[in-house]
Design a protein around this motif. Structure first.
Motif, short mmCIF file in Angstrom:
data_model
loop_
_atom_site.label_atom_id
_atom_site.label_comp_id
_atom_site.label_asym_id
_atom_site.label_seq_id
_atom_site.Cartn_x
_atom_site.Cartn_y
_atom_site.Cartn_z
N PHE A 89 0.85 -1.18 0.00
CA PHE A 89 0.00 0.00 0.00
C PHE A 89 0.90 1.24 0.00
CE2 PHE A 89 -2.56 3.32 1.97
CZ PHE A 89 -3.78 3.17 1.31
N THR A 142 -7.48 4.26 -4.01
CA THR A 142 -6.60 4.12 -2.85
C THR A 142 -7.40 3.93 -1.57
OG1 THR A 142 -4.90 5.45 -3.95
CG2 THR A 142 -4.73 5.20 -1.56
N ARG A 145 -9.00 0.52 -1.60
CA ARG A 145 -8.00 -0.52 -1.31
C ARG A 145 -7.71 -0.59 0.18
NH1 ARG A 145 -1.74 -0.52 -3.56
NH2 ARG A 145 -1.04 -2.43 -2.50
N MET A 218 -1.98 13.30 0.60
CA MET A 218 -1.46 12.30 -0.33
C MET A 218 -0.36 12.94 -1.16
SD MET A 218 -4.99 10.68 -1.79
CE MET A 218 -6.35 11.43 -0.93
N ARG A 226 -1.30 9.37 -10.21
CA ARG A 226 -1.47 8.23 -9.30
C ARG A 226 -0.86 8.57 -7.94
NH1 ARG A 226 3.18 4.85 -9.16
NH2 ARG A 226 4.72 5.33 -10.78
N VAL A 227 -1.42 7.94 -6.91
CA VAL A 227 -1.00 8.19 -5.53
C VAL A 227 0.23 7.35 -5.22
CG1 VAL A 227 -1.68 8.04 -3.11
CG2 VAL A 227 -3.37 8.74 -4.83
N VAL A 230 0.37 7.90 0.99
CA VAL A 230 -0.65 8.49 1.85
C VAL A 230 0.04 8.84 3.17
CG1 VAL A 230 -2.87 8.16 3.00
CG2 VAL A 230 -2.46 7.10 0.77
#
Length: 348
Positions: A89, A142, A145, A218, A226-227, A230
């Motif tokens: 993650f 995100t 998820r 983020m 896209r991340v 976090v």
């Protein structure tokens, strides 16, 4: 981390030589010399960039001074980042946690510095119009998820108490609000403290919740929508995923200039998904048919935000607020509390 940097503020200075000794003893492959700057963000926990010849790090610490019980839990931040990092993650790599106040004055942890873009405005004005849907989809994917990870499977089965999440959270933030007498009372908050406990929806779910899932918490890839990380996990726990999602969603109800609100903007012209479409995408990713009682979830989320800002107001009065933006946040307290109360009358 693309946040503004400045020399360390006087109230947040610490023994840099003590930190250097600790890092030499506790961080693998660390080598000095070490220089320190402070990020402008981090309303609750002061955050610093640590520069060395080989690589840069980020340090998060408890602020100095008198602290409310249970606040500024850097040890919990470090634990959840450590657990999530092992799953792939997007969180920074954790390097070490120090609970010994003697080292720099308060507890702290050190993590990887992730390079990326921080967006403070949820309308993503810096992003090309055609890329904005992908930015929103990245945030949506995100958080979905996160809520799909089994806490017990990554050692977080005891990261929070299961069940009665809303009851406990309303109680927690109500107490924190009422106990911080320095910050004063807000009539809309008093009304919400009465309404929320009487209107909790039925049903229990438990997942890892971030607690402050916003675009400015983020980091996005330097060039792609896209991340990549976090951040700011201080409020994370085990809780109801819809509380976490509604907190993220509430920008759709906030007017522009009101935090980073989207309400009243021409979303199609900006190429930003509608609230309904954003909710539908989250539901699709998490296997839901929809979200009942969205009014409650949004009222609770805005109440919680107002309680957080009320705490910042108290720290500002006491001289321990960690962000240079604290005063600007506090100016919005009454308006956010009033907006929270408005959600209780929508019937949605």
């Amino acid at each position: 981390m693309a946040d503004a940097l400045a020399p360390v503020r006087d109230a947040h200075r610490f023994d840099e030589a003590g930190l250097l000794r600790w890092m030499e003893a506790n961080v693998a492959d660390f080598g000095g010399p070490l220089s320190v700057e402070q990020f402008s963000g981090g309303q609750s926990n002061p955050t610093y960039r640590l520069r060395t010849p080989a690589r840069d790090y980020v340090l998060r610490r408890k602020p100095p001074g008198i602290l409310l019980k249970g606040a500024h839990a850097v040890d919990r931040e470090f634990r959840v980042i450590s657990a999530l990092h092992g799953t792939g993650f997007p969180v920074p790599r954790p390097y070490g946690l120090c609970l010994d106040d003697a080292v720099i004055g308060t507890a702290f942890y050190v993590m990887e510095l992730v390079e990326g873009r921080t967006f403070w405005n949820t309308a993503f004005p810096e992003v090309a119009r055609e890329e904005r849907p992908a930015c929103f989809d990245a945030m949506n994917a995100t958080i979905a998820r996160l809520h799909s990870i089994d806490p017990a499977s990554i050692g977080l089965g005891d990261f929070g108490r299961p069940g009665n999440y809303f009851e406990r959270q309303v109680g927690r933030w109500s107490r924190q609000y009422l106990e911080d007498e320095d910050a004063g009372r807000v009539p809309a908050m008093d009304a919400l403290i009465e309404w929320l406990p009487a209107n909790i929806p039925p049903g229990e779910e438990t997942s890892i919740v971030h607690g402050d899932f916003r675009c400015d918490n983020m980091l996005f890839h330097p060039t792609e929508p896209r991340v990549v990380a976090v951040l700011d996990w201080e409020l994370s726990t085990l809780g109801h995923p819809l509380a976490d999602f509604a907190y993220h969603l509430m920008v759709y109800r906030m007017p522009p200039g009101f935090s980073t609100g989207l309400a009243g903007l021409d979303l199609p012209a900006l190429n930003i998904p509608s609230e309904d479409d954003y909710v539908a995408a989250y539901c699709r990713r998490t296997g839901r048919d929809g979200i009942e009682r969205l009014d409650f979830h949004l009222a609770f989320s805005l109440f919680r935000l107002a309680a957080i800002i009320h705490g910042i107001k108290g720290r500002l009065i006491r001289g321990t607020a960690s962000s240079s933006q604290a005063a600007a946040a506090v100016e919005q307290l009454d308006r956010i509390a009033a907006l929270a109360l408005t959600q209780t009358r929508t019937g949605g």
